[in-house]
Design an enzyme around this catalytic site. Structure first.
Site, PDB file in Angstrom:
ATOM      1  N   SER A  11       0.811  -1.214   0.000  1.00 38.84           N
ATOM      2  CA  SER A  11       0.000   0.000   0.000  1.00 38.84           C
ATOM      3  C   SER A  11       0.845   1.265   0.000  1.00 38.84           C
ATOM      4  CB  SER A  11      -0.947  -0.005   1.206  1.00 38.84           C
ATOM      5  OG  SER A  11      -0.230  -0.155   2.416  1.00 38.84           O
ATOM      6  N   TRP A  12       1.848   1.349   0.871  1.00 44.73           N
ATOM      7  CA  TRP A  12       2.641   2.571   0.939  1.00 44.73           C
ATOM      8  C   TRP A  12       3.669   2.642  -0.191  1.00 44.73           C
ATOM      9  CZ3 TRP A  12       2.480   7.260   1.428  1.00 44.73           C
ATOM     10  CH2 TRP A  12       3.536   8.093   1.821  1.00 44.73           C
ATOM     11  N   ARG A  32       6.493  -8.053  -6.253  1.00 43.38           N
ATOM     12  CA  ARG A  32       6.883  -9.457  -6.107  1.00 43.38           C
ATOM     13  C   ARG A  32       6.011 -10.367  -6.956  1.00 43.38           C
ATOM     14  NH1 ARG A  32       4.964 -13.163  -2.490  1.00 43.38           N
ATOM     15  NH2 ARG A  32       3.829 -11.505  -1.395  1.00 43.38           N
ATOM     16  N   ARG A  33       4.722 -10.007  -7.099  1.00 41.81           N
ATOM     17  CA  ARG A  33       3.777 -10.861  -7.813  1.00 41.81           C
ATOM     18  C   ARG A  33       3.392 -10.259  -9.163  1.00 41.81           C
ATOM     19  NH1 ARG A  33      -1.091 -11.142  -4.395  1.00 41.81           N
ATOM     20  NH2 ARG A  33      -0.274  -9.275  -3.359  1.00 41.81           N
ATOM     21  N   GLY A 136       6.529   9.819   8.401  1.00 43.40           N
ATOM     22  CA  GLY A 136       5.605  10.864   8.812  1.00 43.40           C
ATOM     23  C   GLY A 136       4.193  10.332   8.892  1.00 43.40           C
ATOM     24  N   ALA A 140      -1.749   5.691   3.645  1.00 49.66           N
ATOM     25  CA  ALA A 140      -1.576   5.518   2.206  1.00 49.66           C
ATOM     26  C   ALA A 140      -2.780   5.979   1.390  1.00 49.66           C
ATOM     27  CB  ALA A 140      -1.247   4.056   1.898  1.00 49.66           C
ATOM     28  N   LYS A 191       6.194   3.904  17.027  1.00 46.57           N
ATOM     29  CA  LYS A 191       4.773   4.271  16.963  1.00 46.57           C
ATOM     30  C   LYS A 191       3.876   3.075  16.619  1.00 46.57           C
ATOM     31  CE  LYS A 191       4.262   4.361  12.271  1.00 46.57           C
ATOM     32  NZ  LYS A 191       3.158   3.922  11.405  1.00 46.57           N
ATOM     33  N   THR A 248      -1.401   7.288  13.419  1.00 44.67           N
ATOM     34  CA  THR A 248      -1.420   5.836  13.527  1.00 44.67           C
ATOM     35  C   THR A 248      -2.257   5.351  14.705  1.00 44.67           C
ATOM     36  OG1 THR A 248       0.833   5.870  12.633  1.00 44.67           O
ATOM     37  CG2 THR A 248       0.064   3.793  13.513  1.00 44.67           C
ATOM     38  N   ARG A 255      -3.116  -0.296  10.096  1.00 46.00           N
ATOM     39  CA  ARG A 255      -3.214  -1.746  10.319  1.00 46.00           C
ATOM     40  C   ARG A 255      -2.832  -2.101  11.755  1.00 46.00           C
ATOM     41  NH1 ARG A 255       1.105  -2.711   5.661  1.00 46.00           N
ATOM     42  NH2 ARG A 255      -0.055  -0.915   4.949  1.00 46.00           N
ATOM     43  N   ASN A 256      -1.888  -1.363  12.353  1.00 44.02           N
ATOM     44  CA  ASN A 256      -1.520  -1.633  13.746  1.00 44.02           C
ATOM     45  C   ASN A 256      -2.677  -1.298  14.686  1.00 44.02           C
ATOM     46  OD1 ASN A 256       1.540  -2.352  13.785  1.00 44.02           O
ATOM     47  ND2 ASN A 256       1.378  -0.644  12.355  1.00 44.02           N
TER      48      ASN A 256
END
Length: 340
Positions: A11-12, A32-33, A136, A140, A191, A248, A255-256
């Site tokens: 994503s990022w 990668r894919r 920062g 995304a 973070k 975040t 996601r975290n």
């Protein structure tokens, strides 16, 4: 025209490639894919990570690392921390000596407890000042939608950071420079587990007072560790510190934060991993970060409780009580003369 290559089409990584293309750089994006590279090339989207968000159509996506890296002026690394070292070893024969390398990695090498920039310098050795970090409050999907945002690029050579700044600065993505690579990188790593803690608080039903306390005390922990490692305390009051921490810890897009909320709601980490393909770096980095802190005798009680939950199976409600039951202290305990 600057040739900028992004290695990693998550994503990022994909979003940053689009930002750099918006800034006028010639951009290559290694995936990668094959299906991801094909989707980016044919539809200018990366649906598995970014839904229907539109990427800059000028991006050249490829699964051929040699094609991606050949002749690049700037190489941007956007792979998970767990895959960083092996990826660098694999790509090393393809690298041009002296190429500027930008780390987007917000994690710690599990085996060595090195920061990403240290791993890059050890494996690639691009030259003095040629490794920089960018970090920062950059969720995304918001950045891909060209909503106003800002970030920091940090390194020891002002000419190098200025070149990276120019390669990705746009009217909606404002890039600042900083000489404190250590502080910016530590903030980006710490973070993530703090966002897991904030998510757990939300999942347990706690309100804004609790979240504000976690964020503020988390910032204190982040700053103590960063300063102990050689960072500038002012950095943690900036975009890479409190800025990224706010985004975040507060956003369901993180996601975290999502992992933490699900833990707080009673789901197991195994079940969470089974239902999401995205990597929550805070799960992986929490333990090595705590080990670093303990080696430096830096108190990080929130991080300690996150480790108990994600690695030892502790109940999120119980660790919250453990945090609140600690002995009273001065607010700036651990900050030298400011401790009172």
């Amino acid at each position: 025209m600057t040739v900028l290559t992004v290695m990693g089409a998550g994503s990022w990584g994909s979003t940053f490639a689009s930002i750099a293309a918006d800034a006028g750089s010639e951009v290559r994006l290694w995936a990668r894919r094959a299906e991801v590279a094909d989707a980016i090339t044919t539809t200018h989207r990366n649906p598995g990570y970014l839904g229907e968000g539109e990427l800059n159509p000028a991006i050249l996506a490829t699964t051929d690392a040699e094609q991606a890296l050949h002749g690049a002026d700037i190489v941007v690394l956007a792979v998970p921390s767990l895959a960083l070292r092996d990826s660098l070893v694999r790509w090393r024969p393809l690298m041009t000596p002296g190429t500027t390398t930008v780390s987007l990695v917000k994690g710690i090498d599990l085996a060595t407890q090195q920061r990403a920039s240290q791993v890059i310098e050890e494996v690639w050795d691009p030259g003095p000042g040629r490794v920089v970090v960018l970090s920062g409050p950059n969720l995304a999907r918001e950045c891909l939608a060209r909503q106003p945002a800002a970030t920091v690029v940090a390194g020891s050579d002002p000419d190098v950071t200025a070149a990276v700044q120019a390669a990705c600065h746009t009217p909606w993505f404002r890039v600042y420079t900083n000489t404190d690579l250590i502080g910016v990188e530590v903030a980006g790593a710490v973070k993530n587990p703090l966002a897991i803690a904030a998510g757990m608080a939300g999942g347990l039903g706690h309100g804004d007072n609790t979240k504000a306390a976690l964020l503020t005390r988390g910032l204190a922990e982040m700053t103590r560790l960063g300063v102990a490692l050689g960072g500038d305390p002012l950095t943690f009051s900036g975009l890479a510190g409190v800025g990224d921490l706010m985004a975040t810890c507060a956003s369901p897009q993180s996601r975290n934060h999502r992992v933490g909320r699900m833990l707080g709601e009673g789901e197991s980490l195994a079940d969470i991993h089974a239902t999401t393909s995205m990597v929550a770096e805070g799960v992986r980095s929490a333990r090595p970060l705590l080990s670093i802190a303990e080696g430096l005798e830096v108190e990080m009680p929130i991080l300690q409780q996150v480790v108990r939950v994600v690695h030892e199976g502790a109940d999120p409600a119980e660790v919250g009580l453990a945090l609140m039951g600690r002995s009273p202290k001065a607010e700036f305990h651990g900050f030298g003369s400011a401790a009172g």
